[in-house]
Design an enzyme around this catalytic site. Sequence first.
Site, short mmCIF file in Angstrom:
data_model
loop_
_atom_site.label_atom_id
_atom_site.label_comp_id
_atom_site.label_asym_id
_atom_site.label_seq_id
_atom_site.Cartn_x
_atom_site.Cartn_y
_atom_site.Cartn_z
N GLY A 390 0.82 -1.20 0.00
CA GLY A 390 0.00 0.00 0.00
C GLY A 390 0.85 1.25 0.00
N GLY A 393 2.73 5.71 4.71
CA GLY A 393 2.02 6.38 5.79
C GLY A 393 0.75 5.72 6.25
N LYS A 396 2.02 0.25 7.60
CA LYS A 396 2.45 -1.11 7.26
C LYS A 396 3.56 -1.58 8.19
CE LYS A 396 3.60 -0.09 3.05
NZ LYS A 396 3.33 1.35 3.15
N SER A 713 -5.25 3.13 -17.82
CA SER A 713 -6.49 3.48 -17.11
C SER A 713 -7.12 4.77 -17.61
CB SER A 713 -6.22 3.59 -15.60
OG SER A 713 -5.30 4.64 -15.36
N LYS A 756 -8.58 4.70 -6.13
CA LYS A 756 -9.20 5.68 -7.02
C LYS A 756 -10.53 6.16 -6.45
CE LYS A 756 -7.01 3.74 -11.15
NZ LYS A 756 -7.19 3.02 -12.42
#
Length: 827
Positions: A390, A393, A396, A713, A756
């Site tokens: 991911g 911040g 993790k 995309s 998104k």
Amino acid sequence: MSKTSNQLYESLMSGDYASEGDLIQLITDDEINEDGTEEVFSDLIPILSVRNTVLFPGVVIPITVGRQRSIRLVKKAQKGDKMIGVCAQIHPNNDDPSWDDIYHVGTVAKIIKMIVLPDGNTTIIIQGKKRFRITETVSEDPYFEAKVNYLEENFPEGNKKIQALEESLKDAAAKILQLNPEIPREAQVALDNIDSTPFLTHFLSSNINAPVESKQRLLEINDGIDRATLLLELMMKDIQMLELKSEIHKKVHTDIDQQQRDYFLRQQMKVLQTELGEEGPEKEVEELRARGRKKKWPMEVARHFEKELDKLLRINPSAAEFPITINYVETLVDLPWNEVTKDNFDLKRAMAILDRDHYGLDKVKDRIIEYLAVLKLKNDLKGPILCLYGPPGVGKTSLGKSIAAALGRKYVRMSLGGVHDEAEIRGHRKTYVGAMPGKIIQNMKKVKVSNPVYVLDEIDKLSSDFRGDPSSAFLEVLDPEQNSTFTDNFLEVEYDLSKVLFIATANSLDNIQPALRDRMEIIEVTGYTMEEKVGIAKKHLIPKQRKEHGLKGKDLTFERAALVKIIEDYTRESGVRNLERLVGKVIRNVAKSIAMEEEYTKKIGVQQIRKILGGEVFDKEIYQDNSVAGVVTGLAWTSVGGEILFIETSLSRGKGKLTLSGQLGEVMKESAMTALSYLKSKADKLGIDYRVFESYDLHIHVPAGAVPKDGPSAGITILTAIASLYTQRKVKSKLAMTGEITLRGKVMPVGGIKEKILAARRAGLKEVILCSKNKRDIEEIDEQYLKGIVFHFVDTVDEVLEIALMKEVVEDPIRFHIETQVKAVEN
């Protein structure tokens, strides 16, 4: 220094001197004539310049003169009173010196003997009498003549400091005689016969090993204490140099063969250690052997360890291999082989710890609880390889600590950012100088148990060069079927890593090689919503920052609206790292007010936030503008989370040229060309005259041109922007889209949907167009992230344009030009 003064004087007068060393001696009665009267020196004397020599009063030296000017001077003086002034040259290489090339302080000398050599040169033996300073130069031809002022010696009588300096000078001279074997032993007798302190300084100054500049300084000093002090410094430097030479000489020249000497010393050392009861190599080996017997290691490792200890006893302790082998066996015995901590199977406690330390992240927490549940039931489970993936911040790395606390295991972390040497993972072979095990084994040795929680931080930042590929070395480490027999190059024996719970973290999966990614279970840790960020700030960030800045809970609180303003107007991130920095900035401002005893507001509101942090950094209004045709909002995935992306288009008079800008990658360029080709093929259906494509140039731009952009995309976003531009129909307000297209008009699914969607929510967008195949991604997202957003799932481009383009047409110069051009073509 081989003769006394009387003996030397007699030998000089008779011409019977053995060597040049005998000539550089002393004569104590330096100012007394043979009849007992004191010598009188003229104020006008001839000056003889000499190279590399400084004459001192009372000292006898030979000088060879070869310059015509000097020969004339010596012959003239020999016929007269035999008195000459001797001054040293500043530059010894100058064959024709002037007054500026000689020192103006010298010594008046008496010619004791003159010898004419067969080669035409003349050697004179002179005795220094008294120091002088040149006050006026009289002539240079046929030789130097000058008026001089004679310098008196200033040695206060009965001064204790003078006496101490005299004793120190004699001790230093004796030390030099002791260290320098080239000086005859009789020189000590000459030193002992000197009872005049001024002459002692002159004699030693003449004979010390020092450059001409230093000797000239000694000659020029009138104060006896200063002269003796400087002389002592120079002699001490000479002693240090002689001692260093003596030490080097002793090291280089050995009387006994080195190996025999070492053997003899070792035997002596053994005897002494036995007598004193101190440890030797044998005792150290026995202690290691005793520690090895207590280890719970495999039988083959135990046999290898014993073999290395036996080998150690046969190695010479002074050999280079001895410390390497000692280090190796100590590494073996220090490693945890089967030492494990007991896992805590209280699942409710584990869930409470995970909830306490991290807000949200339900998917990750469920996976950890699943692991604990299986381990509790089976009591034998190979450590899974988890990869938390991911943006930065989102917690993790800190999640690894919470997992270790929940399991009751020890925690160890290894940062992989910038690691580019395979040896850092697998270690070096023992044959290399400075060999050591890899970081995997080093950290296992440090943590002292074989089942820790092992966090491999930033595994996507591994790089490779000529020293190997570290990511390939991890293929064995992170394979549950292979890591039970992990082999480190330094250890040379297999080590079991199967009990370790490896947790890797990564910002991007694209940089991880496929074989390594296949060995890990990917758990996606996505960004936080605004509500989650507010909860994290209240529960974790504010208490942490208050503690770090020395404040208490009663000193300040944050209104919810203040936190929302920081999140929406001052940060744009998936994680909370920047949010924590800004909270810390606000708390520092309050801490300053408290320290300076100033008035401040304890409850931080929106007004205080704007006053402390300044003007808003991000403006949400830019995401709601649909007044211009040809501008569409897209959704993009980045390594720091989701972002919205604008596609801008414009037309200009030309010949149908396509221009792309905004530092687009190859994929986005292909998407743009595909979109334009499709639009040209469907121009009639959309009400666009095909001849317009040949009369206008199309420019497609993605803002923030300094940021590279690429990925599959933006196809439907580019197509919608072009269609809006050519038809001059507005795009629906607060609408975003993501998806790829084909030439047949099909819409293809894309990845990064959750990031998104979060970006769309942060931007205040209300509708999102997605491929119908992405519906499965939406179903996996928590419903709280989807509130307030309407999703349109499509399969074709026609559906996209039907939803995105409004019936309203923009009246502007571009449309006027298009219509004019079409009418002109028709006519």
